[in-house]
Design a protein around this motif. Structure first.
Motif, PDB file in Angstrom:
ATOM      1  N   GLU A 160      65.878  33.063   4.452  1.00 17.84           N
ATOM      2  CA  GLU A 160      65.784  31.635   4.155  1.00 17.84           C
ATOM      3  C   GLU A 160      64.677  31.038   5.013  1.00 17.84           C
ATOM      4  O   GLU A 160      64.681  31.212   6.228  1.00 17.84           O
ATOM      5  CB  GLU A 160      67.109  30.930   4.442  1.00 17.84           C
ATOM      6  N   VAL A 161      63.743  30.348   4.365  1.00 19.43           N
ATOM      7  CA  VAL A 161      62.599  29.767   5.064  1.00 19.43           C
ATOM      8  C   VAL A 161      62.405  28.329   4.589  1.00 19.43           C
ATOM      9  O   VAL A 161      62.532  28.046   3.401  1.00 19.43           O
ATOM     10  CB  VAL A 161      61.311  30.571   4.789  1.00 19.43           C
ATOM     11  N   SER A 162      62.069  27.454   5.543  1.00 15.39           N
ATOM     12  CA  SER A 162      61.686  26.077   5.217  1.00 15.39           C
ATOM     13  C   SER A 162      60.199  25.924   5.478  1.00 15.39           C
ATOM     14  O   SER A 162      59.682  26.420   6.479  1.00 15.39           O
ATOM     15  CB  SER A 162      62.465  25.083   6.084  1.00 15.39           C
ATOM     16  N   ALA A 163      59.524  25.238   4.570  1.00 18.95           N
ATOM     17  CA  ALA A 163      58.078  25.030   4.686  1.00 18.95           C
ATOM     18  C   ALA A 163      57.742  23.676   4.082  1.00 18.95           C
ATOM     19  O   ALA A 163      58.623  22.967   3.604  1.00 18.95           O
ATOM     20  CB  ALA A 163      57.334  26.149   3.965  1.00 18.95           C
ATOM     21  N   LYS A 164      56.457  23.337   4.095  1.00 18.21           N
ATOM     22  CA  LYS A 164      55.971  22.099   3.491  1.00 18.21           C
ATOM     23  C   LYS A 164      54.885  22.447   2.482  1.00 18.21           C
ATOM     24  O   LYS A 164      54.183  23.449   2.633  1.00 18.21           O
ATOM     25  CB  LYS A 164      55.381  21.178   4.562  1.00 18.21           C
TER      26      LYS A 164
ATOM     27  N   ALA B  75      56.819  21.046  -4.089  1.00 15.54           N
ATOM     28  CA  ALA B  75      58.055  20.900  -3.323  1.00 15.54           C
ATOM     29  C   ALA B  75      59.261  21.355  -4.154  1.00 15.54           C
ATOM     30  O   ALA B  75      59.219  21.337  -5.380  1.00 15.54           O
ATOM     31  CB  ALA B  75      58.233  19.448  -2.892  1.00 15.54           C
TER      32      ALA B  75
ATOM     33  N   THR C 159      63.328  23.747  -3.883  1.00 20.18           N
ATOM     34  CA  THR C 159      64.001  24.944  -3.384  1.00 20.18           C
ATOM     35  C   THR C 159      63.787  26.045  -4.411  1.00 20.18           C
ATOM     36  O   THR C 159      64.105  25.867  -5.591  1.00 20.18           O
ATOM     37  CB  THR C 159      65.499  24.684  -3.158  1.00 20.18           C
TER      38      THR C 159
ATOM     39  N   LEU D  56      63.228  29.918  -0.503  1.00 21.20           N
ATOM     40  CA  LEU D  56      62.154  29.172   0.135  1.00 21.20           C
ATOM     41  C   LEU D  56      62.350  27.695  -0.190  1.00 21.20           C
ATOM     42  O   LEU D  56      62.359  27.317  -1.361  1.00 21.20           O
ATOM     43  CB  LEU D  56      60.807  29.675  -0.394  1.00 21.20           C
ATOM     44  N   THR D  57      62.549  26.871   0.843  1.00 25.77           N
ATOM     45  CA  THR D  57      62.726  25.435   0.662  1.00 25.77           C
ATOM     46  C   THR D  57      61.429  24.745   1.078  1.00 25.77           C
ATOM     47  O   THR D  57      61.005  24.863   2.238  1.00 25.77           O
ATOM     48  CB  THR D  57      63.901  24.902   1.493  1.00 25.77           C
ATOM     49  N   ILE D  58      60.801  24.052   0.119  1.00 26.05           N
ATOM     50  CA  ILE D  58      59.486  23.454   0.344  1.00 26.05           C
ATOM     51  C   ILE D  58      59.614  21.927   0.310  1.00 26.05           C
ATOM     52  O   ILE D  58      59.981  21.357  -0.723  1.00 26.05           O
ATOM     53  CB  ILE D  58      58.491  23.932  -0.724  1.00 26.05           C
ATOM     54  N   ALA D  59      59.315  21.302   1.441  1.00 25.62           N
ATOM     55  CA  ALA D  59      59.333  19.835   1.524  1.00 25.62           C
ATOM     56  C   ALA D  59      57.984  19.295   1.067  1.00 25.62           C
ATOM     57  O   ALA D  59      56.971  19.993   1.163  1.00 25.62           O
ATOM     58  CB  ALA D  59      59.614  19.407   2.973  1.00 25.62           C
TER      59      ALA D  59
END
Length: 106
Positions: free
Chosen positions: A40-44, A85, A87, A102-105
């Motif tokens: 699980e990764v968070s990114a922008k 942006a 998920t 991958l969660t992209i803000a």
């Protein structure tokens, strides 16, 4: 005493120093021993993903929603920039048990 022109110039320089744009990050995702890490990764949006394949066979990073489909050759690294942006669940087409999120803000 400083002239009005000098004061205005100094004020503009000070404002410019405060308005420094944020730099995009580079996030490394590793595929090794048939595992995607981290899972699980968070990114922008605008960040770069560095897909690293440490295995001796090819992998893919294939978004279930169709946003991306990256093929990574054995022992190679591929980079891609995130543009949208949301998920995204993704997996390896060759090894469907390899899954991650991958969660992209914005």
């Amino acid at each position: 005493m400083l002239s009005g022109r000098c004061l205005a110039t100094l004020a503009l320089l000070a404002l410019g120093a405060m308005a420094v744009p944020a730099h995009a990050a580079t996030i490394q995702i590793v595929m090794e021993n048939l595992v995607i890490s981290p899972a699980e990764v968070s990114a922008k949006a605008g960040d770069t993903i560095e897909w690293v394949n440490k295995d001796v066979f090819a992998h893919t990073a294939t978004a279930k929603n169709g946003d991306f489909d990256v093929t990574i050759a054995p022992k190679k690294t591929v980079k891609s920039v995130l543009t949208k942006a949301g998920t995204v669940d993704y997996y390896c087409r060759y090894h469907p048990n390899m899954k991650a999120v991958l969660t992209i803000a914005p």
